[in-house]
Each structure stands twice: as C-alpha cells, then as structure tokens.
Design an enzyme around this catalytic site. Structure first.
Site, PDB file in Angstrom:
ATOM      1  CB  CYS A   1      24.743 122.326   8.190  1.00  0.00           C
ATOM      2  SG  CYS A   1      22.979 122.453   8.469  1.00  0.00           S
TER       3      CYS A   1
ATOM      4  NE  ARG B   1      29.796 123.840  11.405  1.00  0.00           N
ATOM      5  CZ  ARG B   1      30.036 124.986  12.022  1.00  0.00           C
ATOM      6  NH1 ARG B   1      31.062 125.077  12.824  1.00  0.00           N
ATOM      7  NH2 ARG B   1      29.252 126.020  11.843  1.00  0.00           N
TER       8      ARG B   1
ATOM      9  CD1 TRP C   1      21.612 118.800  14.585  1.00  0.00           C
ATOM     10  CD2 TRP C   1      20.853 120.908  14.616  1.00  0.00           C
ATOM     11  NE1 TRP C   1      21.020 119.019  15.799  1.00  0.00           N
ATOM     12  CE2 TRP C   1      20.547 120.291  15.852  1.00  0.00           C
ATOM     13  CE3 TRP C   1      20.464 122.232  14.424  1.00  0.00           C
ATOM     14  CZ2 TRP C   1      19.887 120.960  16.878  1.00  0.00           C
ATOM     15  CZ3 TRP C   1      19.809 122.891  15.445  1.00  0.00           C
ATOM     16  CH2 TRP C   1      19.531 122.261  16.661  1.00  0.00           C
TER      17      TRP C   1
ATOM     18  CG  ASN D   1      25.986 126.480   8.675  1.00  0.00           C
ATOM     19  OD1 ASN D   1      24.996 126.225   9.355  1.00  0.00           O
ATOM     20  ND2 ASN D   1      27.109 126.945   9.190  1.00  0.00           N
ATOM     21  N   GLY D   2      22.832 127.640   7.795  1.00  0.00           N
ATOM     22  CA  GLY D   2      22.177 128.869   8.256  1.00  0.00           C
ATOM     23  C   GLY D   2      20.712 128.904   7.853  1.00  0.00           C
TER      24      GLY D   2
ATOM     25  CD  GLU E   1      29.493 122.145  33.023  1.00  0.00           C
ATOM     26  OE1 GLU E   1      28.573 122.951  32.823  1.00  0.00           O
ATOM     27  OE2 GLU E   1      30.070 121.525  32.109  1.00  0.00           O
TER      28      GLU E   1
ATOM     29  CE  LYS F   1      30.171 119.073  29.994  1.00  0.00           C
ATOM     30  NZ  LYS F   1      29.271 120.203  29.875  1.00  0.00           N
TER      31      LYS F   1
ATOM     32  CD  GLU G   1      25.997 118.350  27.170  1.00  0.00           C
ATOM     33  OE1 GLU G   1      26.942 118.835  27.780  1.00  0.00           O
ATOM     34  OE2 GLU G   1      25.620 118.784  26.064  1.00  0.00           O
TER      35      GLU G   1
ATOM     36  CG  HIS H   1      13.843 126.992  51.301  1.00  0.00           C
ATOM     37  ND1 HIS H   1      13.076 127.668  52.216  1.00  0.00           N
ATOM     38  CD2 HIS H   1      15.129 127.118  51.707  1.00  0.00           C
ATOM     39  CE1 HIS H   1      13.876 128.208  53.122  1.00  0.00           C
ATOM     40  NE2 HIS H   1      15.123 127.887  52.840  1.00  0.00           N
TER      41      HIS H   1
ATOM     42  CE  LYS I   1      32.244 121.776  21.038  1.00  0.00           C
ATOM     43  NZ  LYS I   1      32.180 121.455  22.477  1.00  0.00           N
TER      44      LYS I   1
HETATM   45  O1  M6R Z   1      30.044 127.633  22.039  1.00  0.00           O
HETATM   46  P1  M6R Z   1      29.383 128.115  23.296  1.00  0.00           P
HETATM   47  O2  M6R Z   1      30.291 128.076  24.470  1.00  0.00           O
HETATM   48  O3  M6R Z   1      28.748 129.456  23.125  1.00  0.00           O
HETATM   49  O4  M6R Z   1      28.221 127.074  23.551  1.00  0.00           O
HETATM   50  C1  M6R Z   1      27.314 127.244  24.602  1.00  0.00           C
HETATM   51  C2  M6R Z   1      26.530 125.998  24.873  1.00  0.00           C
HETATM   52  O5  M6R Z   1      25.781 125.642  23.738  1.00  0.00           O
HETATM   53  C3  M6R Z   1      27.418 124.814  25.283  1.00  0.00           C
HETATM   54  O6  M6R Z   1      28.209 125.127  26.391  1.00  0.00           O
HETATM   55  C4  M6R Z   1      26.538 123.584  25.614  1.00  0.00           C
HETATM   56  O7  M6R Z   1      25.802 123.811  26.759  1.00  0.00           O
HETATM   57  C5  M6R Z   1      27.420 122.333  25.757  1.00  0.00           C
HETATM   58  N1  M6R Z   1      26.862 121.266  24.984  1.00  0.00           N
HETATM   59  C6  M6R Z   1      27.533 121.836  27.145  1.00  0.00           C
HETATM   60  O8  M6R Z   1      28.321 120.699  27.252  1.00  0.00           O
END
Ligand code: M6R
Length: 611
Positions: free
Chosen positions: A2, A27, A74, A98-99, A484, A488, A491, A507, A606
C-alpha cells in the site's frame, strides 16, 4: 504494497495528502482514505476504487486541519471495501498501515476476550486498539503508547499514526516496509516513497527497521521502540517533481519507454575512467568479487529476465558459471550455496519480498551478496550493503507497474559487472574492453532510432488487438526477449502470450500453430539466424499469422514481411536490450487499443512486498 503519506505543518493537509496519494497510487489501488486532525477532532474519509472516488468525496466533505495521514490500499487482509479501507480509528488513535501483522490472529483473540469489538477484517485495526489501550496507561505520552504496542506486534509494517489528544505530533514507524521522512520548512512529511512529497521537499531521512519517527511541524526525532535516539543523516534527492510526472505522454509507461536512451546514459555516467581503462562500479566492494567461483542470480518477473541475459554475459566474458533462479523458488529449495559463491539479487524496487528472502537465505549460507537495485536505500540494497554491496541502475522513478526502463538499465549495469569480473580475471584486453564500451555508449542512439518506429508498431498492434493468444519465438538471448515480450503483453493487454525457444517448437508448441495463431518470430542476423529462418518457414507453412522482429538491414526479411518490426544493427550482447523495445511498445499499444488501464493493470502492484 500500500502507499502511505503523512503531513504536519501549518497549511491545509488535505491537498498535500491527496497529491501524495496520486503519486503513490502505483503501490496499490483498490481503495483509499484520509484522516486529519482539527481542534481535537478526527476527520476520516474513505472510498473504494481508484483515487478519483476519494477526491470526489473530499469535494463534498473536505478534511480540515494541518496534520493528517492518508493511504492507498492493495488488499491483503479483508476484501477491498470501505470498511476495510484505511485509516482505521479506535478511540483517539487513527492509523494507516502498509504490510502484514503476522500475529494479528492471536492479538485479536486477546483483545476480543477483553471486550474489544472490531469493525473491519484488517490486521491494521488491531494496532489502533493496542495503541489506544496503552494510551490509557500513558495518557500524555503518545510515543510511549506506540512503543508499548509495537513490543507486541510481529511482522512487516510501515505505520503512520495520529492521536487526537496530541494534534502537534505525527508518528511514523518502519519495520521491513519502506517509509521515509520528508523534511520541509515549518512542515514535515511521511511517505512510502520519495515522489509522494517531492513537490514539497527534496530533503529526506530514510528510516531503518525498528525506527519510530516523531514528527512535529518544526522538528523530527527518530528513536527506537526503547526510546533510544537514532541518528539518521538526511539525504538530498536531485529528482525534480516533474521527473515523476507523465511529461506530456498519455501514460507513464509510454513516457518511461521513451526515457530509455537517457536512462542508459545515466547508468553509464562516470562508471568508466578513460585514462586508465578502469571500470568504476561505486557501491561495490570489488575486492570481495575477485575469488568468486560461482554465481547465482535471484530475481522475479522482468528482473529475472535481466538475470537470464546476465548469465550469458558473465559466462562468456568472465568464464564464471552462473545459475539464474526465480527468487520464489530459490528461497524454498535449500539451494547448494558455498562461501565461494556470489549471489546477485536484481530488483527495481529493492523491496520484492521473495528476492529479499532469497538473499537473506544466501547470506545465512555465507555467500557474498550483491544487489542491483533502482530504488536507493531500499531493503535489498541495505541488506547487500552489509556484504559485497549495491550497484544502482539509476533508471529514475518508474511509476508504471510494467517494468521498462528498469530492465534496460539492469541489462547495462549487469554488462558493466560482467566486464569488471572479466577484467579481474585477466580475460579482458584493453582493446576488447574499449570495443565493449564503445558499443554500450552507442546504445542510446540506437534506442532513439528504434523508438522512431512507434507509429508502425501501433499499426501492428491494431492487427493483433483482437487476438486471444500470441506466441513469441526466439533463440538464445532472443528467447529471453521473447519471454519478456510475452510477460509485457500478458500483464498489460490481458492477451494470453507465451515466449518460447524457437528450437523447442517441434517438441510441443508446433501443435498450437494454425491460421488462428499469431506468431511473432525474433530473427536477428548473427544470432542463430539460419535456424530461426527454418522455424519461420515451418510456422508459415502451417498458415499462422506471422510477425517478425528483424534488423533494419535485413532486406530479404523486410521484403517478405513488409510490416516487420525493425531494430538497428548492434553488438550481439546488446541485441536483447534493443529487441525488447518494440515488444514493450507493442504491449503498450495493445493495452491502449483495448482501452485498458496501462499504468495500473488489474491485480498488479508495482512493488510486491508480500508473498
Ligand atoms: O521490483 P522488482 O524488480 O523486484 O520487481 C519484480 C517484478 O515484480 C516486476 O519485474 C514485474 O514482473 C513487472 N510488473 C514486470 O513488468
């Protein structure tokens, strides 16, 4: 997960808090709330959904007062609804959190037995009850009541707390969740992250675990829960508030994609001394890396993909065996780690719970640790600073949930680390080092060139926007780019996408290929090109809709696929850095064309500070 903001001063707190929440919405964003104190009265407003809902409520019912706390949530305990939204109040105490309070069930049981009643399903409300309880014992000592409550709670938390009876005091507590103190002129602030209050101050104190900051409008004191004063030296950030804004782009993600050339320049700046051909990786105790015999990289999501690229760079340049593991797997598999091992944690936020836990485990096995982080003084950075150190990527604030410029800068920083390890082992002649550095310094220009293709990429996105699936294929480092790109696309656009090694097609995944399956093939000259072309033919002959990423000098492929996404020619080690760029733009435009919330995709946050 959060976001927390707090303010104490002479101005109306509401606008400061709301503005701070806007900058922290990345966040978490299922509900938001605010509390202010005015004439010994607490005013609380909460709303479910995005911040706009809280902003509308505040227009109807403003929050008066010059001290307050606010929160964007969150959910981790209890459904995302208004009752569970923070702040939570009990008696004179109001709190945002937060936590996770790990022993919340036991504490709640005790409090229920004493006759307490709870309104929400949150673990946070319990803390408000505990502090209010201790306030009865210490009616004029708000910090003492907080300390006594903290003695009872276990877990990871950042808290901002108000006491109706102490309107000149705001308390912030940090334990394994980020919290900083912003130092203003006649006003002071609390925030989960710097950008929240950057428009008010650039001077910050970064709290450490166990710190309790007692804020008044004209002074701040940091102590531990035993009341012992702690000295925290303020730092001054050179990020301007505008750096954290959208800068004219429709979304933060697009802005951040376009910031990549500059981010790479920032990552490289000052890290090489031309005169003596020396790499300057400040923050690392490079002597501790000289005798390393094996490397394990731990990370999550996009940062894990940076690790896969680093494996190739380090193994080829420095001849050290490298294993790359998802932090969430590593931490639970009793890995074989020896004292000659270096464990590198890669994390943009520096707060990712799994990566942090993996590094703590590696430390317990006496490995050397190195962190590669973007957020300064984050939890992972601080842990690794007690070992071989932290190397910062300098991507600047990344607001969009999707990681873009963070990945690019991670690749560059890891490239520099690979070169350093190679140099330490006598495997890098001066001339070869110069060649590597030349290609690194050219990268920003090549990225600029690749960005010019954005309009064509949007056209490709239009052809793919209605697809249910997309398969991405590549070999070697282009397989990592495919992974990657698929992450992207998933998500952001919610289209099911898979990255696959093209050599594995026969395979299994070839069974998926028919005229309804769009397949994007990454075929770059000099990178197993001929083999990839054979895969391309096999895909085409099965009637799939084929899309291609190739070099701009590849006239044959460009003729066969006039809509090919193009990247400039560069050194093989930098190909993945360039190849992910059109895929980032493709994912962005797919999401935008589908009318989705690009910067805050559903169910994501994030920084993933809990498992
Ligand atoms: O802050 P971090 O690099 O440790 O985060 C890792 C992942 O949560 C982050 O890269 C996530 O996969 C992204 N949303 C990808 O775009």
């Amino acid at each position: 997960m959060c976001g927390i903001v707090g303010a104490i001063g002479t101005q109306n707190a509401e606008s400061i808090l709301l503005d701070g929440l806007k900058r922290l919405e990345y966040r978490g964003y299922d509900s938001a709330g605010m509390a202010t104190l005015d004439a010994h009265q607490t005013h609380i407003r909460k709303a479910v959904g995005k911040l706009g809902a809280l902003a509308s409520l505040l227009k109807e019912r403003p929050c008066p007062g010059s001290v307050g706390i606010a929160h964007t949530r969150w959910a981790s305990h209890g459904r995302p609804n208004e009752i569970n939204a923070h702040p939570h109040q009990f008696g004179p105490i109001t709190i945002v959190h937060n936590g996770i309070i790990e022993n919340h069930a036991a504490l709640k049981k005790d409090l229920l037995a004493q006759g307490h009643q709870f309104e929400s399903d949150t673990d946070t409300e319990i803390v408000a009850h505990l502090i209010a309880q201790f306030k009865k014992e210490y009616p004029t000592d708000f910090p003492k009541a907080v300390s006594k409550a903290l003695e009872l709670i276990h877990g990871a938390y950042a808290l901002a707390i108000l006491d109706q009876d102490s309107p000149d005091t705001l308390i912030g507590v940090r334990q394994a969740c980020p919290l900083v103190v912003g130092l203003g002129n006649g006003e002071n602030f609390l925030a989960s992250d710097f950008p929240a209050v950057l428009s008010h101050t650039r001077r910050f104190m970064v709290l450490e675990d166990g710190d309790m900051a007692i804020l008044h409008k004209d002074r701040v004191q940091v102590q531990n829960i035993h009341g012992e004063i702690q000295t925290r030296t303020p730092i001054t950030l050179d990020w301007s508030p505008a750096t954290a804004e959208k800068g004219g782009f429709k979304h933060f993600m697009l802005k951040e994609i376009f910031e990549q050339p500059q981010a790479v320049i920032d990552t490289l700046r000052g890290r090489f001394s031309l005169g003596d051909l020396e790499l300057v990786l400040e923050g690392l105790q490079t002597d501790l890396l000289k005798n390393i015999q094996q490397i394990t990289i731990v990370a999550c999501g996009t940062s894990y993909h940076a690790g896969l690229i680093a494996k190739r760079l380090i193994e080829e340049l420095a001849q050290i065996p490298v294993e790359v593991d998802l932090a969430s797997e590593f931490r639970y598999r009793n890995p074989l780690i020896r004292t000659s091992h270096l464990v590198i944690g890669i994390s943009q936020s520096g707060e990712t719970a799994d990566t942090l836990a993996a590094l703590v485990l590696a430390k317990s096995k006496n490995a050397q640790l190195v962190a590669l982080c973007n957020v300064v003084d984050s939890a992972i950075a601080r842990l690794c600073n007690t070992s071989a150190g932290t190397f910062y990527t300098r991507a600047g604030p990344e607001i969009s949930v999707a990681s873009t410029k963070a990945l690019l800068t991670q690749i560059i920083a890891l490239y520099l680390l690979a070169l350093l390890l190679a140099q330490q082992r006598g495997l890098l002649h001066a001339q070869t080092l110069e060649k590597h550095l030349d290609s690194l310094y050219q990268l920003p220009l090549l990225l600029e060139a690749a960005l010019k293709q954005e309009p064509e990429i949007r056209q490709t996105a239009k052809r793919l926007a209605q697809s249910e699936n997309i398969l991405l294929m590549g070999r070697g480092l282009l397989h990592v780019a495919a992974l990657e790109g698929a992450l992207k696309i998933k998500e952001l656009s919610y289209i099911h996408a898979e990255g696959y090694p093209a050599g594995e097609m026969k395979h299994g995944p070839i069974a998926l290929i028919d005229e309804k399956m769009p397949v994007l093939v990454l075929a770059i000259q000099g990178m197993n090109y001929e083999k990839t072309l054979s895969n391309l033919e096999e895909i085409k002959s099965r009637g799939a809709q084929v899309f291609v990423v190739c070099n701009e000098t590849d006239h044959e492929l460009r003729q066969a696929y006039p809509n090919a996404l193009l990247i400039p020619t560069c050194s093989p080690y930098l190909v993945p850095a360039l190849a992910v760029l059109p895929l980032q733009l493709l994912a962005y435009h797919l999401a935008d064309l589908r009318g989705l919330d690009v910067d805050q995709p559903r169910n994501l946050a994030k920084s993933v500070t809990i498992e």
